[in-house]
Design an enzyme around this catalytic site. Sequence first.
Site, PDB file in Angstrom:
ATOM      1  N   HIS A   1       3.364   5.294   5.779  1.00  0.00           N
ATOM      2  CA  HIS A   1       4.312   4.317   5.211  1.00  0.00           C
ATOM      3  C   HIS A   1       4.169   2.960   6.373  1.00  0.00           C
ATOM      4  O   HIS A   1       5.023   2.418   6.457  1.00  0.00           O
ATOM      5  CB  HIS A   1       5.828   4.493   5.371  1.00  0.00           C
ATOM      6  CG  HIS A   1       6.028   5.682   4.382  1.00  0.00           C
ATOM      7  ND1 HIS A   1       7.234   6.326   4.072  1.00  0.00           N
ATOM      8  CD2 HIS A   1       5.362   6.128   3.243  1.00  0.00           C
ATOM      9  CE1 HIS A   1       7.159   7.249   3.054  1.00  0.00           C
ATOM     10  NE2 HIS A   1       5.909   7.082   2.389  1.00  0.00           N
TER      11      HIS A   1
ATOM     12  N   ALA B   1       1.618  -3.996   1.300  1.00  0.00           N
ATOM     13  CA  ALA B   1       2.435  -3.367   2.163  1.00  0.00           C
ATOM     14  C   ALA B   1       2.541  -4.258   3.503  1.00  0.00           C
ATOM     15  O   ALA B   1       3.576  -4.267   4.117  1.00  0.00           O
ATOM     16  CB  ALA B   1       2.576  -1.808   2.347  1.00  0.00           C
TER      17      ALA B   1
ATOM     18  N   GLU C   1     -13.547  -2.031  -4.524  1.00  0.00           N
ATOM     19  CA  GLU C   1     -12.739  -1.017  -3.925  1.00  0.00           C
ATOM     20  C   GLU C   1     -13.987  -0.117  -3.408  1.00  0.00           C
ATOM     21  O   GLU C   1     -15.073   0.073  -3.863  1.00  0.00           O
ATOM     22  CB  GLU C   1     -12.326   0.036  -5.126  1.00  0.00           C
ATOM     23  CG  GLU C   1     -11.868   1.446  -4.565  1.00  0.00           C
ATOM     24  CD  GLU C   1     -10.869   1.300  -3.586  1.00  0.00           C
ATOM     25  OE1 GLU C   1     -11.019   2.132  -2.693  1.00  0.00           O
ATOM     26  OE2 GLU C   1      -9.898   0.292  -3.273  1.00  0.00           O
TER      27      GLU C   1
ATOM     28  N   THR D   1      -2.731   0.423  -4.740  1.00  0.00           N
ATOM     29  CA  THR D   1      -1.527   0.305  -5.322  1.00  0.00           C
ATOM     30  C   THR D   1      -1.173  -1.108  -5.625  1.00  0.00           C
ATOM     31  O   THR D   1      -0.951  -1.227  -6.905  1.00  0.00           O
ATOM     32  CB  THR D   1      -0.341   0.872  -4.316  1.00  0.00           C
ATOM     33  OG1 THR D   1      -0.985   2.145  -3.858  1.00  0.00           O
ATOM     34  CG2 THR D   1       0.772   1.088  -4.917  1.00  0.00           C
TER      35      THR D   1
END
Length: 608
Positions: free
Chosen positions: A538, A573, A45, A24
């Site tokens: 999350h 994140a 990746e 992301t």
Amino acid sequence: MATLIDAKEFAETEFDYIVVGGGTAGLAVASRLAEIPTLTVGVLEAGKSGYGDDNIDIPAYSGRALGGPYDWHFKTTPQPGLGGRTLPWNRGKILGGSSALNYMTWNRGSKEDYDAWEELGNAGWGWDSLLPYFKKSERFHPPPPEFKDNHQASYNKPNSILGEDGPINVSYTRDFSPSHALWHAAFNEVGVESNPAHLNGSNVGVWTTIVAVNPETATRSYAAHYCLSPPKNLHILTEALVEEVILKKDGGEGEWTATGVRFSHYGRTYVASAAREVILSAGSVQSPQLLELSGVGRPDILGAAGILLKVESPNVGENLQEHIIDPKLPHPDDLFDEEIAAAAYEQYQREKSGRLTVLPCSMCYLPVSKLAPKEELATLASKSQQLEHFGPEQASILSRRFSNDKQLGQVEFVFDLGNWNPSFTPDSDGERYCSLLLVLQYPFSRGSIHIAPDTGPNTDGRPPTAHQQPEIDPQYYAGPHGELDLEIMLHGAKFAQKICSTKPLKNIIPGPASPSSDVVSDEDLRSWIVENTITDWHPTGTCAMGGRVRKAGGVVDERLKVYGVNGLRVIDASVMPLHISAHLQATVYAIGEKGADMILEDAGLRGQ
């Protein structure tokens, strides 16, 4: 789709920047850097491309890829706060990362969530500074006019709050489950107002979410779409696992500098060099893992794993925060007949409409003050004043969230048809179920993610590698302040029961399935919560921005540079110092967009 490169050619290319992780944030960063034609940018990746796979693209198939070939298959350590249970922790091993596996919800946290990051000393990370980067990633498609009244699809004018020309298409679903029409009315009945401006700094209230779907094709829009038409200076190698960031010292003295990475591809090992920077965008699980494997972290963790310590950084892998779900299962009338699945697929292929375009979109976020009686709220507020585990600034922010006047979404409620509870087995094939999910947004529990010691069962006395999963320990309902999370979830569960017994939602729910009607006391309900809690996928915070206390409170500075290492950043994140009240993907894209902008600014290339 992006033109891929072979491993030998990748290793021989002279890169300016190498991005570790084509997920992301990583693809957002890489594609923006590659907009400067004089730069050469590489992406590594570990997963394959899933382009064109129905299990990725079709909205209603969301969730099918979890646990499959596009998944890392991570698991937590046994959790004492969950009765010793181990939970699967699905993460995307695919070009596009977890944005290819998620349920496509597109929302933002509260203005105060991001302002709290700035309050900790991370300049430029407040709501006002981040909003342009939210918009930069988005291409919003307004819904048909009749959606406003028929489906409560309200939003601010696109040119003021939503982006119009970004790479990620966002829209309202074109079809809705039959229960959605009852959602707003049930909450309105108990005094919760609808929020038509839920993307504008406050998500409190009940609303219909937008999703990351291109309405023109009725397919998922995800990070791989940043690279649909890549420039020639962007090189992507899939199925390449980065095993180490190469750190060197000039003349053996001074600070460490990241000069490249070592990676494996189909059993062979390669080294790729980066003249300017290496960017870790491997996510909240693997960015701290790679730092530790590269010699950056806590001396005790690295020593136990047999890894040479190069840079002491005590917070690598610490500060893990995760949203957690309790999936309550009311038992509704017959709303969906799975026998028509084939017809639904045919309709989707023919018209790009119907049941296969439906996604969970019935949302509500509420403060604890709306869930708990005044006397019990006062008890929670009192406990929140004694947060010894946190620094004074974080403790102040967390405790303020219990104030009566704070309108922050501490618990999310999501309604959807079907059984979302992996612990529940239906009584018979003929039963129909719906799920009301309650999701804790601001956890007080703090966990960790670390590489395993070399004395572990799978190491044979050898140091761990990137091929082995790290030890993921979220500490659900545990640790110094975990009991606060359990009490908040208890009040959320009681409110969920209230909503399920409120008309018009009550009209389709004959009775509860899980927890059953036998679960009445607070003690029994707490036990049910412990037995049924699952992850919301999350995770954040494991390479957090340190703010004013710098390395004593985090891993990277406000420019996302790793403390003690030149030429190395983390952009994903994991840099979030405090969790937000929202699904993560829109925020992670914004972090990627802002991170790329800072890289170009620091290099004197911004605006070229």
